[in-house]
Design an enzyme around this catalytic site. Sequence first.
Site, PDB file in Angstrom:
ATOM      1  N   GLY A  47     -13.586  50.416 -38.553  1.00  0.00           N
ATOM      2  CA  GLY A  47     -14.371  49.862 -39.652  1.00  0.00           C
ATOM      3  C   GLY A  47     -13.895  50.517 -40.922  1.00  0.00           C
ATOM      4  N   GLU A  48     -14.798  51.169 -41.613  1.00  0.00           N
ATOM      5  CA  GLU A  48     -14.436  51.865 -42.845  1.00  0.00           C
ATOM      6  C   GLU A  48     -15.008  53.283 -42.747  1.00  0.00           C
ATOM      7  OE1 GLU A  48     -12.382  51.367 -45.453  1.00  0.00           O
ATOM      8  OE2 GLU A  48     -13.106  53.385 -45.855  1.00  0.00           O
ATOM      9  N   SER A  49     -14.101  54.250 -42.665  1.00  0.00           N
ATOM     10  CA  SER A  49     -14.533  55.629 -42.413  1.00  0.00           C
ATOM     11  C   SER A  49     -15.448  56.170 -43.508  1.00  0.00           C
ATOM     12  CB  SER A  49     -13.315  56.540 -42.239  1.00  0.00           C
ATOM     13  OG  SER A  49     -12.449  56.442 -43.345  1.00  0.00           O
ATOM     14  N   CYS A  79      -9.195  53.806 -34.975  1.00  0.00           N
ATOM     15  CA  CYS A  79      -8.917  53.569 -36.397  1.00  0.00           C
ATOM     16  C   CYS A  79      -9.853  54.398 -37.297  1.00  0.00           C
ATOM     17  CB  CYS A  79      -8.960  52.085 -36.691  1.00  0.00           C
ATOM     18  SG  CYS A  79      -8.039  51.645 -38.153  1.00  0.00           S
ATOM     19  N   ARG A 108      -4.929  58.037 -44.204  1.00  0.00           N
ATOM     20  CA  ARG A 108      -5.581  56.727 -44.202  1.00  0.00           C
ATOM     21  C   ARG A 108      -4.638  55.649 -44.744  1.00  0.00           C
ATOM     22  NH1 ARG A 108      -9.914  56.445 -47.935  1.00  0.00           N
ATOM     23  NH2 ARG A 108     -10.737  54.624 -46.871  1.00  0.00           N
ATOM     24  N   ARG A 135      -5.177  48.033 -41.375  1.00  0.00           N
ATOM     25  CA  ARG A 135      -5.204  49.135 -42.367  1.00  0.00           C
ATOM     26  C   ARG A 135      -5.295  50.480 -41.623  1.00  0.00           C
ATOM     27  NH1 ARG A 135      -9.379  49.515 -45.814  1.00  0.00           N
ATOM     28  NH2 ARG A 135     -10.733  48.461 -44.332  1.00  0.00           N
ATOM     29  N   HIS A 171      -6.642  49.048 -32.388  1.00  0.00           N
ATOM     30  CA  HIS A 171      -7.858  48.458 -31.818  1.00  0.00           C
ATOM     31  C   HIS A 171      -7.571  47.688 -30.533  1.00  0.00           C
ATOM     32  CE1 HIS A 171     -10.210  49.075 -35.515  1.00  0.00           C
ATOM     33  NE2 HIS A 171      -9.158  48.673 -36.183  1.00  0.00           N
ATOM     34  N   GLU A 173      -9.895  47.054 -28.486  1.00  0.00           N
ATOM     35  CA  GLU A 173     -11.152  46.302 -28.289  1.00  0.00           C
ATOM     36  C   GLU A 173     -11.136  44.937 -28.986  1.00  0.00           C
ATOM     37  OE1 GLU A 173     -10.730  48.876 -30.216  1.00  0.00           O
ATOM     38  OE2 GLU A 173     -11.736  48.567 -32.138  1.00  0.00           O
TER      39      GLU A 173
HETATM   40  N1  GLN Z   1      -8.737  51.986 -43.498  1.00  0.00           N
HETATM   41  C1  GLN Z   1      -9.960  52.199 -42.811  1.00  0.00           C
HETATM   42  C2  GLN Z   1     -10.582  53.543 -43.150  1.00  0.00           C
HETATM   43  O1  GLN Z   1     -10.074  54.270 -43.926  1.00  0.00           O
HETATM   44  C3  GLN Z   1      -9.787  52.093 -41.317  1.00  0.00           C
HETATM   45  C4  GLN Z   1      -9.482  50.672 -40.913  1.00  0.00           C
HETATM   46  C5  GLN Z   1      -9.934  50.312 -39.536  1.00  0.00           C
HETATM   47  O2  GLN Z   1     -10.790  50.967 -38.910  1.00  0.00           O
HETATM   48  N2  GLN Z   1      -9.408  49.215 -39.046  1.00  0.00           N
HETATM   49  O3  GLN Z   1     -11.596  53.882 -42.614  1.00  0.00           O
END
Ligand code: GLN
Length: 197
Positions: A47-49, A79, A108, A135, A171, A173
């Site tokens: 997701g987005e850390s 990720c 990242r 990403r 991923h 999943e």
């Molecule tokens: N770029 C995202 C982050 O910095 C990670 C991307 C992902 O989980 N697919 O969290």
Amino acid sequence: MGPIGVLCLQGDYREHLKTLSQLGIEAKRIRLPEDLIGLSGLVIPGGESTVIDKLSHINGVFDPIKRLLSQGMPAFGTCAGLIMLAERISDGIQGQESFGGLNITVQRNAFGSQLDSFEASVPFLNDYVSAAFIRAPIVSQVSEETEIISKLPTGEIVGVREGNIMGISFHPELVGELAVHSLFVEMCKKADFRAEL
Ligand code: GLN
């Protein structure tokens, strides 16, 4: 063995719940500190850390998860989940924190804009797994205790394990790949951990 939790604050947690259920494991949704009680392992989704970091603090699970990881709770991150498990983040936003557990540095968004997202067959231990990269971070520095479990043909480290903690940049999943989760389930069985608050 107790349940395996999936941190359900943001990101692709539904796909992790589905993957575990396909393996016959009933996973528990983790949103609040008391949800952690009794867990034998925790999955941290992609997701987005930065958002997972913020929401973990808001929901009060940040410190309990950090402590459980230091006590040996098995964990698996994909990720953004890998980023959350790294001790050091390069290119994080100001003040970004992670749970830690893996004595590594992650960078990242390391694959650059034109290669933001791709699907690939990725070397994983002695085999290959199918996965999506979105990403994705790379592991830019490892330590003596780090086992490298996945490396791209171009040399980037994209999967590591230290003791009971495993993190990968990609991923499985999202593409129906079960092998990595299956390995994590085995790690949890072997560790036989039960989380207490
Ligand atoms: N770029 C995202 C982050 O910095 C990670 C991307 C992902 O989980 N697919 O969290």
